[in-house]
Design an enzyme around this catalytic site. Sequence first.
Site, PDB file in Angstrom:
ATOM      1  N   PRO A   2       0.831  -1.213   0.000  1.00 10.95           N
ATOM      2  CA  PRO A   2       0.000   0.000   0.000  1.00 10.95           C
ATOM      3  C   PRO A   2       0.866   1.263   0.000  1.00 10.95           C
ATOM      4  CG  PRO A   2      -0.665  -1.525   1.747  1.00 10.95           C
ATOM      5  CD  PRO A   2       0.617  -2.032   1.178  1.00 10.95           C
ATOM      6  N   GLU A   3       0.581   2.179  -0.918  1.00 14.07           N
ATOM      7  CA  GLU A   3       1.290   3.446  -0.986  1.00 14.07           C
ATOM      8  C   GLU A   3       0.290   4.554  -0.622  1.00 14.07           C
ATOM      9  OE1 GLU A   3       3.560   3.753  -4.661  1.00 14.07           O
ATOM     10  OE2 GLU A   3       3.638   1.583  -4.846  1.00 14.07           O
ATOM     11  N   ARG A 153      22.538  15.456  -6.266  1.00 11.75           N
ATOM     12  CA  ARG A 153      22.313  14.058  -5.889  1.00 11.75           C
ATOM     13  C   ARG A 153      22.581  13.181  -7.112  1.00 11.75           C
ATOM     14  NH1 ARG A 153      20.977  14.222  -0.872  1.00 11.75           N
ATOM     15  NH2 ARG A 153      21.169  11.974  -0.891  1.00 11.75           N
TER      16      ARG A 153
END
Length: 288
Positions: A2-3, A153
Amino acid sequence: MPELPEVETIRSRLAPLVEGRTLRALEILDAKWCAPLAPEALQDALVGRRVQRLGRRGKYLLWAASEEVFLLMHLRMTGTILYDAPPDARYTRVRLALDDGHVLSFCDPRRFGTGELVLGEPALDAFLDARLGVEPLSEDFTAEHLYAVTRRRRAPIKALLLDQRRIAGVGNIYANEALFRSQIHPLRPAGALNRRQVTALRDAVVDSLRAGLNAGGASIDDFRHPDGVKGAFQNEFLVHGRAGEACDVCGGLLVKFVAAGRGTYACEHCQKRPRVRRPARSVVRVDQ
Ligand SMILES: [Zn+2]
């Protein structure tokens, strides 16, 4: 797993059923759920309290009970919360009984879901701040913010999207879908994205999450709504789980590979793979 859209679907459907109710009993059948706290510690803190609000932050379901007592539930891989579960419901780890006679069951075959107790607003803020970055459906999630987060990054952009401390609630499915929508290859270094790409990605993350929410989340395996019904977003996936099928945009073949340690789906015609930088000269040294 589940997100954000799946947890938010559970939250929005349960909230009207639990807010204002008093917790009559908390039955913890699997002590691993709340370890290292003992089940009695959660029972003492929560039973008899009124549920003031059912909230969500990232993938956490946040039960705010009276006098600033908070229960943070994380569903992890396979957790589902059923409202008045059928008698044949399996893998129940926790039961929450409400004062109106209804019962919530936390079912979790893989047993990775957790329940954590937090006392007081300052402790709650500290708990969430240490774990979660910006909420992607809030107005704080701007292209400017995402641009700042990605600078310098070198990690692949997909890894950054999955990092809950930077963006809260995006998991593998929605990262795959958002990268496809913005035509960015999952392996592209985050810091190499230009402003136009970052803006497209920000919009694609929001659009993917909203599409998931509108479909009631995705049920690939265990996810269910509190009434046992499946979500429908799996029927709308643009790339996730569709390796070998045709891209909706260009007709090319969708592929699967591993990025950020997760099964990743993309169209490498629409999402150009970054060139691998090699040393200027490769020297093969033979040790004697
Ligand atoms: Zn394509």
